[in-house]
Design a protein around this motif. Structure first.
Motif, PDB file in Angstrom:
ATOM      1  N   PHE A  53      19.539  45.024  42.479  1.00  0.00           N
ATOM      2  CA  PHE A  53      21.006  45.047  42.527  1.00  0.00           C
ATOM      3  C   PHE A  53      21.590  44.389  41.290  1.00  0.00           C
ATOM      4  O   PHE A  53      21.322  43.228  41.002  1.00  0.00           O
ATOM      5  N   TRP A 110      26.548  42.578  47.353  1.00  0.00           N
ATOM      6  CA  TRP A 110      25.444  43.527  47.523  1.00  0.00           C
ATOM      7  C   TRP A 110      25.670  44.411  48.746  1.00  0.00           C
ATOM      8  O   TRP A 110      25.520  45.635  48.684  1.00  0.00           O
ATOM      9  N   SER A 111      26.056  43.792  49.865  1.00  0.00           N
ATOM     10  CA  SER A 111      26.287  44.556  51.089  1.00  0.00           C
ATOM     11  C   SER A 111      27.394  45.584  50.888  1.00  0.00           C
ATOM     12  O   SER A 111      27.284  46.731  51.342  1.00  0.00           O
ATOM     13  N   ARG A 165      24.795  43.013  39.908  1.00  0.00           N
ATOM     14  CA  ARG A 165      26.113  42.576  40.366  1.00  0.00           C
ATOM     15  C   ARG A 165      27.181  42.913  39.327  1.00  0.00           C
ATOM     16  O   ARG A 165      27.018  42.636  38.143  1.00  0.00           O
ATOM     17  N   ARG A 220      18.707  47.862  55.249  1.00  0.00           N
ATOM     18  CA  ARG A 220      19.473  46.621  55.427  1.00  0.00           C
ATOM     19  C   ARG A 220      18.736  45.662  56.360  1.00  0.00           C
ATOM     20  O   ARG A 220      18.657  44.455  56.103  1.00  0.00           O
ATOM     21  N   THR A 267      15.746  44.186  54.535  1.00  0.00           N
ATOM     22  CA  THR A 267      16.122  43.194  53.526  1.00  0.00           C
ATOM     23  C   THR A 267      16.615  41.905  54.163  1.00  0.00           C
ATOM     24  O   THR A 267      16.143  40.808  53.834  1.00  0.00           O
ATOM     25  N   PRO A 288      27.343  36.610  46.438  1.00  0.00           N
ATOM     26  CA  PRO A 288      26.299  37.598  46.121  1.00  0.00           C
ATOM     27  C   PRO A 288      25.949  38.556  47.261  1.00  0.00           C
ATOM     28  O   PRO A 288      25.873  39.769  47.053  1.00  0.00           O
ATOM     29  N   LEU A 289      25.736  38.030  48.470  1.00  0.00           N
ATOM     30  CA  LEU A 289      25.326  38.909  49.563  1.00  0.00           C
ATOM     31  C   LEU A 289      26.462  39.815  50.021  1.00  0.00           C
ATOM     32  O   LEU A 289      26.228  40.957  50.423  1.00  0.00           O
ATOM     33  N   GLU A 324      22.830  32.222  47.370  1.00  0.00           N
ATOM     34  CA  GLU A 324      21.912  33.255  47.846  1.00  0.00           C
ATOM     35  C   GLU A 324      21.592  34.249  46.730  1.00  0.00           C
ATOM     36  O   GLU A 324      22.432  34.537  45.874  1.00  0.00           O
ATOM     37  N   GLU A 325      20.383  34.772  46.761  1.00  0.00           N
ATOM     38  CA  GLU A 325      19.961  35.751  45.764  1.00  0.00           C
ATOM     39  C   GLU A 325      19.920  37.143  46.385  1.00  0.00           C
ATOM     40  O   GLU A 325      19.491  37.313  47.524  1.00  0.00           O
ATOM     41  N   THR A 326      20.360  38.116  45.626  1.00  0.00           N
ATOM     42  CA  THR A 326      20.344  39.503  46.087  1.00  0.00           C
ATOM     43  C   THR A 326      19.032  40.168  45.675  1.00  0.00           C
ATOM     44  O   THR A 326      18.287  39.629  44.852  1.00  0.00           O
TER      45      THR A 326
END
Length: 246
Positions: free
Chosen positions: A61, A75-76, A63, A221, A224, A71-72, A55-57
């Motif tokens: 963001f 980010w979260s 990282r 959120r 997104t 990744p998610l 998955e891509e953020t």
């Protein structure tokens, strides 16, 4: 070992299990996945996407190397940290104090005594303190549209062992009923907030918060995950229920 064409690893011995779970990437992924799936009722598809390395953020963001998580999740976590630290935490604390003061005043006005007498502190905490905190984070919409949310929410919280042990629904019907209610309530609120918020006309305060979402944290959120990444709205509600649980 290979089982059903998949690699299966068996870790034995407490010291090896603890060492395995002590790794940030492993412990975060295992706990988050189990908690969201079993306690918060998120779909397997949603949980798998959150834990996927593919998955891509969002582009903004960056990282961090020390965030050894998918990744998610990384980010979260960074978004939650920003919301609950610094200026965000200060503003949230101020709103909570104001809301709690107003609710205590309402409680006092309904009392026949000149002082505040609590016959049931648990009921007071559930109905007033929890409500004040939820209003501080989510605005008035969540509780206005779901007046019994606080009671169901605490039933859900108290039932965490039931969910994590995967107790069947029949002998734990009240626990699952409460979970279904709070997930539906969060989804109803978020759908209403999304439908009514207008980036051009909805008034924002200095921090970008608005009366529908309460905090831009939830608004951004939702935008997104649901609009940009295509997550299901019910899975989003499960995710935010997990956040509200803490």
């Amino acid at each position: 070992m290979i089982l059903l064409a998949k690699d299966l690893y068996i870790i034995q011995g407490s010291e090896y299990v603890l060492a395995h779970l002590g790794q940030t990437s492993t412990s975060n992924t295992i706990f988050n996945a189990n908690f969201l799936r079993q306690a918060c009722g998120m779909s397997d598809k949603g949980v798998d996407r959150l834990g996927s390395e593919l998955e891509e953020t969002p582009e903004y963001f960056q990282r961090k190397n020390y965030l050894a998580a998918a990744p998610l999740y990384a980010w979260s976590s960074s978004v939650i940290h920003r919301y609950l630290a610094g200026r965000g935490a200060h503003k949230l604390s101020q709103r909570f104090e104001t809301n709690l003061r107003d609710r205590i005043r309402t409680y006092h006005d309904s009392s026949v005594s000149d002082s505040v007498v609590l016959s049931d502190f648990h009921d007071f905490f559930t109905s007033y303190v929890t409500a004040a905190l939820l209003d501080s984070m989510c605005g008035k919409g969540l509780l206005a549209k779901n007046p019994t949310f606080t009671q169901a929410f605490w039933t859900f919280c108290d039932s965490l062992p039931i969910f994590m042990k995967r107790t069947p629904r029949i002998p734990a019907s009240q626990a699952y009923k409460a979970r279904d209610e709070v997930i539906a309530a969060v989804q109803t609120w978020q759908t209403w907030a999304s439908d009514n918020f207008d980036a051009d006309t909805t008034p924002l305060d200095d921090d970008g918060d608005d009366p529908f979402w309460g905090s831009k944290f939830f608004r951004e959120r939702f935008s997104t995950f649901v609009f940009e990444m295509g997550f299901d709205a019910r899975d989003m509600a499960s995710m935010e229920l997990g956040f509200l649980f803490g």
